[in-house]
Motif scaffolding. Structure first.
Motif, mmCIF file in Angstrom:
data_model
loop_
_atom_site.group_PDB
_atom_site.id
_atom_site.type_symbol
_atom_site.label_atom_id
_atom_site.label_comp_id
_atom_site.label_asym_id
_atom_site.label_seq_id
_atom_site.Cartn_x
_atom_site.Cartn_y
_atom_site.Cartn_z
ATOM 1 N N PRO A 114 -83.254 15.765 -45.604
ATOM 2 C CA PRO A 114 -83.663 15.510 -44.189
ATOM 3 C C PRO A 114 -84.508 14.318 -43.642
ATOM 4 C CG PRO A 114 -85.227 17.313 -45.274
ATOM 5 C CD PRO A 114 -84.039 16.794 -46.179
ATOM 6 N N TYR A 115 -85.090 13.727 -44.691
ATOM 7 C CA TYR A 115 -85.813 12.565 -44.466
ATOM 8 C C TYR A 115 -84.942 11.295 -43.917
ATOM 9 C CZ TYR A 115 -89.928 14.769 -46.522
ATOM 10 O OH TYR A 115 -90.952 15.682 -46.614
ATOM 11 N N PHE A 117 -81.911 11.641 -43.441
ATOM 12 C CA PHE A 117 -80.895 11.807 -42.396
ATOM 13 C C PHE A 117 -81.673 11.530 -41.002
ATOM 14 C CE2 PHE A 117 -78.991 15.022 -39.471
ATOM 15 C CZ PHE A 117 -77.672 14.979 -39.961
ATOM 16 N N ILE A 118 -82.897 11.864 -40.923
ATOM 17 C CA ILE A 118 -83.686 11.410 -39.558
ATOM 18 C C ILE A 118 -83.827 9.994 -39.486
ATOM 19 C CG2 ILE A 118 -85.754 11.539 -38.397
ATOM 20 C CD1 ILE A 118 -85.612 14.464 -38.588
ATOM 21 N N ARG A 122 -82.633 7.261 -36.602
ATOM 22 C CA ARG A 122 -83.396 6.473 -36.211
ATOM 23 C C ARG A 122 -82.861 4.981 -36.187
ATOM 24 N NH1 ARG A 122 -89.626 7.694 -37.374
ATOM 25 N NH2 ARG A 122 -89.586 9.866 -36.244
ATOM 26 N N ASP A 185 -91.000 -0.553 -37.240
ATOM 27 C CA ASP A 185 -90.272 -0.086 -38.397
ATOM 28 C C ASP A 185 -90.245 1.305 -38.454
ATOM 29 O OD1 ASP A 185 -93.263 0.322 -38.101
ATOM 30 O OD2 ASP A 185 -93.775 -0.380 -39.984
ATOM 31 N N ALA A 192 -94.103 3.276 -48.098
ATOM 32 C CA ALA A 192 -93.856 4.838 -47.829
ATOM 33 C C ALA A 192 -94.920 5.257 -47.357
ATOM 34 C CB ALA A 192 -93.326 5.352 -49.097
ATOM 35 N N HIS A 193 -95.365 5.212 -46.101
ATOM 36 C CA HIS A 193 -96.340 6.070 -45.631
ATOM 37 C C HIS A 193 -96.112 6.323 -44.168
ATOM 38 C CE1 HIS A 193 -100.631 6.658 -47.094
ATOM 39 N NE2 HIS A 193 -99.969 6.233 -48.313
ATOM 40 N N GLN A 194 -95.070 7.099 -43.789
ATOM 41 C CA GLN A 194 -94.746 7.631 -42.572
ATOM 42 C C GLN A 194 -94.327 9.182 -42.645
ATOM 43 O OE1 GLN A 194 -91.554 6.126 -40.551
ATOM 44 N NE2 GLN A 194 -91.086 4.624 -42.269
ATOM 45 N N GLU A 195 -94.024 9.628 -41.565
ATOM 46 C CA GLU A 195 -93.676 11.143 -41.761
ATOM 47 C C GLU A 195 -92.387 11.161 -42.381
ATOM 48 O OE1 GLU A 195 -93.906 9.021 -38.980
ATOM 49 O OE2 GLU A 195 -92.148 9.247 -37.917
ATOM 50 N N LEU A 196 -91.502 10.008 -42.362
ATOM 51 C CA LEU A 196 -90.141 10.286 -43.131
ATOM 52 C C LEU A 196 -90.143 9.796 -44.592
ATOM 53 C CD1 LEU A 196 -87.947 9.210 -40.094
ATOM 54 C CD2 LEU A 196 -88.565 11.389 -41.019
ATOM 55 N N VAL A 197 -91.594 9.663 -45.100
ATOM 56 C CA VAL A 197 -91.700 9.079 -46.341
ATOM 57 C C VAL A 197 -91.009 7.830 -46.611
ATOM 58 C CG1 VAL A 197 -91.202 9.469 -48.961
ATOM 59 C CG2 VAL A 197 -91.372 11.502 -47.423
ATOM 60 N N TRP A 261 -89.817 5.794 -31.039
ATOM 61 C CA TRP A 261 -88.435 5.123 -30.810
ATOM 62 C C TRP A 261 -88.223 5.179 -29.096
ATOM 63 C CZ3 TRP A 261 -84.797 8.141 -28.048
ATOM 64 C CH2 TRP A 261 -84.890 9.323 -28.028
ATOM 65 N N PHE C 9 -92.932 19.125 -45.038
ATOM 66 C CA PHE C 9 -93.820 18.252 -44.865
ATOM 67 C C PHE C 9 -95.189 18.563 -45.848
ATOM 68 C CE2 PHE C 9 -97.581 16.476 -42.589
ATOM 69 C CZ PHE C 9 -97.105 15.209 -42.269
ATOM 70 N N HIS C 13 -96.982 14.594 -49.913
ATOM 71 C CA HIS C 13 -96.397 13.688 -48.627
ATOM 72 C C HIS C 13 -97.138 12.491 -48.757
ATOM 73 C CE1 HIS C 13 -94.964 12.508 -45.149
ATOM 74 N NE2 HIS C 13 -93.717 13.318 -45.072
ATOM 75 N N PRO C 14 -96.628 11.131 -48.498
ATOM 76 C CA PRO C 14 -97.502 10.048 -48.305
ATOM 77 C C PRO C 14 -98.529 10.189 -47.146
ATOM 78 C CG PRO C 14 -95.140 9.540 -48.651
ATOM 79 C CD PRO C 14 -95.391 11.090 -48.690
ATOM 80 N N VAL C 15 -98.382 10.829 -46.244
ATOM 81 C CA VAL C 15 -99.483 10.976 -45.241
ATOM 82 C C VAL C 15 -100.594 11.473 -45.472
ATOM 83 C CG1 VAL C 15 -99.432 10.439 -42.843
ATOM 84 C CG2 VAL C 15 -97.422 10.883 -43.651
ATOM 85 N N PRO C 344 -97.613 13.376 -38.291
ATOM 86 C CA PRO C 344 -98.880 13.004 -39.147
ATOM 87 C C PRO C 344 -100.247 12.605 -38.268
ATOM 88 C CG PRO C 344 -96.895 11.652 -39.403
ATOM 89 C CD PRO C 344 -96.846 12.373 -38.409
#
Ligand code: SF4
Ligand code: SF4
Lengths: 289, 105, 359
Positions: A114-115, A117-118, A122, A185, A192-197, A261, C9, C13-15, C344
């Motif tokens: 899913p990561y 995928f989204i 985007r 970005d 790797a620090h966002q909701e989508l890894v 976005w 989630f 998870h990184p966050v 997040p």
């Protein structure tokens, strides 16, 4: 020497030099970013160490087609740059670029995460956001120089920036998207620090990820090549402006949050519609009368 | 509306010294009060076992017969409880961290 | 009906700095539901009291959380002192207050950094933590530990801060205040930050009440409740007003915490100016009996300790209700209907501390 031979030499130089230059640029980027954040930062060669290490890792892919897509991404990215530096057709270059990024998106879609995928969704939205401005840039260059060939554009005697200041600013604006820097970005970021890894590139690892890295180096050099075109009347100035642009991107990266976005899309189109279009219309009338 | 609000700070920072230092090339400076690790002056110890009883993590083991005092540094949470309770004041809280180890005990 | 995706989630998870799991049910990029699962770092403190002496429980309580560490120890000591009962010397109360406020400033700066990271602003994150580091150095210099202060005990405090050092802390905070202002202004004014925070994760005043939010999460929704007004430790001698913002969105919660940093610095100044001399601890004798309930304001909200004793050296019951535990229902409310990109930010906006929650 014939022009074909010169062209061949330039292309070979590009094939070997671009990843080296791109890697050094990435290394400088990391050092400057670290300084801006009050850190030491890694050595300049760190991106190369990273890629070498990725190369030595085990090939672990979610499925086989994935590697094929990523390979195509790299191939078309190299092709894009090669045509560009050989002085080829700008339109061909830009569409090859789009094709390359579509391959990356396909690669991300092919792994059922899913990561990614989204992230891929985007990335498509981002492509949609920057594409109009890219086309306007090509159109602007054509209007000014009456040629789509990079060689002719580069050899044009009057400075392009004189005709296309608005388009230049607009292009720098969407460069932030292309360089994957904050605030745009969205699909994948450098850390790797966002909701989508890691978004788009979550499911790639080892040599596959190394290919993506190298493709990005090619891509960055090619994009700076377009920036150079605006100042091609004076090669030294062109290189300086290209480097300054990259520095500006780092500065912007370090003083912005990641936006949504919706805003990316809206702002990129507004920039394309105002700065880009206005510039285009002005050039059209100025040069036709 | 303010754009690029942090740009000033980050450009200023570029000409300044890094906020972090190159550990372990540059050694860490400990303060006088830092609780680092527990040390025993075994000459004074009477092996009463008070420290063992006081320790919340059971990191200390005292054997009165064999006159043996051992500590498992990885269990110790450096609370300094044992140091406070020792009747002979032969336990010390050093202000440097215990050195890295490659095995647990 | 559009296609639903479930995004896992967490727990890794990184966050997320700590393990909590949320199943995010998405329609396109809209979260329709968030299903939490906790229990990844449960350590069973409630059982541990049967083995540990009551005085040792302070050390254990301090290690419930690495950020609110000191205030956990303080609350635990307060509860045991209430059971014994003993009077703590004034100077010790002031020192506790000073350390608690130092802990609040470093916790809020840590949070501001994490928040910046959640909305993808790495440089801001680094600068918040750079400033926090200076506070940690001060803590190490005065208490002996960096995040685990270890300076509180039943009956008072374990180490004294000399007056010269207290003055030095105020001087350092004066310098720090300017730097913190420079950084926090970015949170308050920068366009891209506001774009990510304003009108995101809105919680009304009523919801905050009904769902039992605590701390800055609640004060961001316009409820002026701050446990420090109860006047425990030295707060009864200090002048302050609870910080309140009314909008109830992530931006309001951020502003509450930013203003609290400056409030804490002010409280430290007041405390240092008024601190009396005298002993820093009294001797503790006997075993506790009865039961005690203590509420103390942590950086994340109020923590509630319930202790029951039966006259032996072990406590009978030890119950901690931490602020994050109370803030999870409001969080789920805020998550419903938000964008995936905002998850997040919203999760971070309650300042989650999972190891607190699970003890
Ligand atoms: S309390 Fe002190 S004297 Fe007793 S065993 Fe421990 S170290 Fe030795
Ligand atoms: S410092 Fe605390 S944990 Fe370590 S050995 Fe002493 S009593 Fe045990």
């Amino acid at each position: 020497m014939t022009t074909t031979a010169i062209t061949a030499i330039i292309v070979i130089l590009y094939l070997i030099g671009a990843p080296i230059l791109g890697g050094i640029l990435a290394g400088l980027d990391r050092i400057i970013t670290a300084r801006m954040q009050g850190r030491y930062g890694p050595p300049v060669w760190q991106p190369f160490y990273d890629v070498l290490k990725l190369m030595s890792k085990e090939k672990a892919a979610v499925n086989k087609t994935q590697n094929f897509y990523v390979f195509c991404f790299l191939l078309f990215m190299i092709f894009t740059g090669a045509v560009f530096f050989a002085g080829g057709d700008l339109l061909l270059v830009l569409f090859a670029l789009t094709l390359a990024s579509i391959f990356l998106v396909l690669g991300a879609f092919s792994s059922n995460s899913p990561y990614s995928f989204i992230g891929a969704e985007r990335e498509l939205i981002q492509t949609m956001a920057y594409e109009p401005m890219v086309l306007i840039t090509a159109a602007g260059m054509y209007l000014a120089t009456k040629s789509f060939f990079v060689a002719d554009i580069a050899a044009f005697s009057t400075p392009l920036i004189y005709y296309l200041p608005g388009i230049f600013i607009g292009f720098v604006y969407i460069l932030t998207i292309k360089f994957r820097k904050s605030p745009f970005d969205l699909s994948t970021s450098h850390h790797a620090h966002q909701e989508l890894v890691k978004g788009l590139t979550t499911e790639f690892s080892g040599p596959t990820l190394a290919m993506i890295e190298i493709a990005h180096w090619y891509e960055n050099i090619f994009l700076l090549g377009i920036v150079y075109l605006f100042f091609a009347f004076n090669p030294l100035l062109g290189v300086i402006v290209a480097l300054l642009t990259y520095f500006l991107e780092i500065l912007i990266d370090n003083s912005n949050a990641r936006v949504t976005w919706q805003l990316t899309m809206k702002s990129a189109w507004i920039v394309a519609a105002t700065l880009g279009m206005a510039n285009l219309i002005i050039v059209f009338f100025k040069l036709s009368v | 509306m303010a754009f690029l609000k942090l740009a000033g700070t980050v450009t200023k920072r570029m000409g300044m010294k890094s906020a972090c230092y190159m550990y372990p090339v540059v050694a860490r400076e400990f303060t006088k009060t830092t609780r680092g690790h527990v040390e025993l002056d075994s000459a004074d110890c009477i092996y009463c076992g008070l420290c063992q009883r006081k320790c919340p993590t059971k990191a200390i083991e005292v054997n009165r017969q064999e006159k043996n005092w051992t500590i498992q540094p990885l269990r110790c949470i450096v609370c300094s409880g044992c140091v406070d309770v020792c009747p002979k004041k032969c336990l010390r809280m050093e202000n440097t961290y215990s050195s890295s180890v490659t095995s647990k005990f | 009906m559009s296609k639903r995706t479930i995004i896992p989630f967490g727990p890794q998870h990184p966050v997320l700095p700590e393990p909590i799991h949320l199943d995010l049910v998405l329609e396109d990029e809209k979260v329709v539901q968030a299903i939490p699962r906790i229990g990844y770092v449960h350590r069973g403190l409630e059982k541990l009291v049967e083995k540990q002496e009551y005085a040792n429980m302070v050390y254990v309580a301090e290690r419930i959380c690495g950020i609110c560490s000191f205030i956990h120890a303080q609350t635990c000591s307060q509860a045991i002192e209430d059971l014994l009962p003993i009077e703590v010397p004034e100077r010790a109360l002031y020192l506790r207050t000073i350390w608690a406020e130092m802990s609040r400033t470093h916790s809020h700066l840590l949070w501001l950094g994490l928040m910046a990271d959640a909305f993808g602003f790495e440089a801001l994150f680094m600068h918040c933590w750079r400033l926090r580091e200076k506070i940690l150095d001060m803590v190490e210099d005065t208490a002996g530990g960096r995040v685990i202060f270890g300076s509180c005990k039943v009956g008072g405090v374990r180490v004294d801060i000399e007056d010269a050092k207290l003055k030095d802390i105020v001087i350092q905070y004066n310098d720090l205040e300017k730097e913190i202002k420079e950084i926090t202004d970015v949170f308050v004014e920068d366009y891209s930050v506001k774009h990510r925070l304003v009108d995101v994760g809105v919680m009304s005043k009523e919801d905050a009440h009904v769902l039992g939010a605590v701390g800055p999460t609640m004060r961001g929704s316009g409820v002026a409740k701050d446990m420090r007004t109860l006047g425990y430790a030295a707060y009864k001698y200090l002048k302050f007003e609870p910080v309140v913002e009314t909008a109830g969105d992530c931006y309001a919660r951020t502003k509450v915490r930013i203003r609290e940093v400056f409030q804490s610095i002010d409280l430290i100044r007041q405390a240092v100016a008024q601190i009396p001399g005298g002993p820093i601890a009294v001797k503790v004798t006997g075993n506790p009996t009865g039961s005690s309930f203590q509420c103390v304001e942590q950086a994340r909200g109020d923590v509630a300790y319930y202790l029951k004793a039966n006259g032996t050296k072990n406590l009978e019951r030890f119950r901690v209700r931490t602020p994050t535990f109370a803030n999870i229902p409001p969080l789920l409310k805020m998550l419903g209907g938000c964008e995936l990109a905002d998850v997040p930010v919203i999760v971070l906006s309650i300042d989650p501390c999972i190891s607190c929650t699970e003890r």
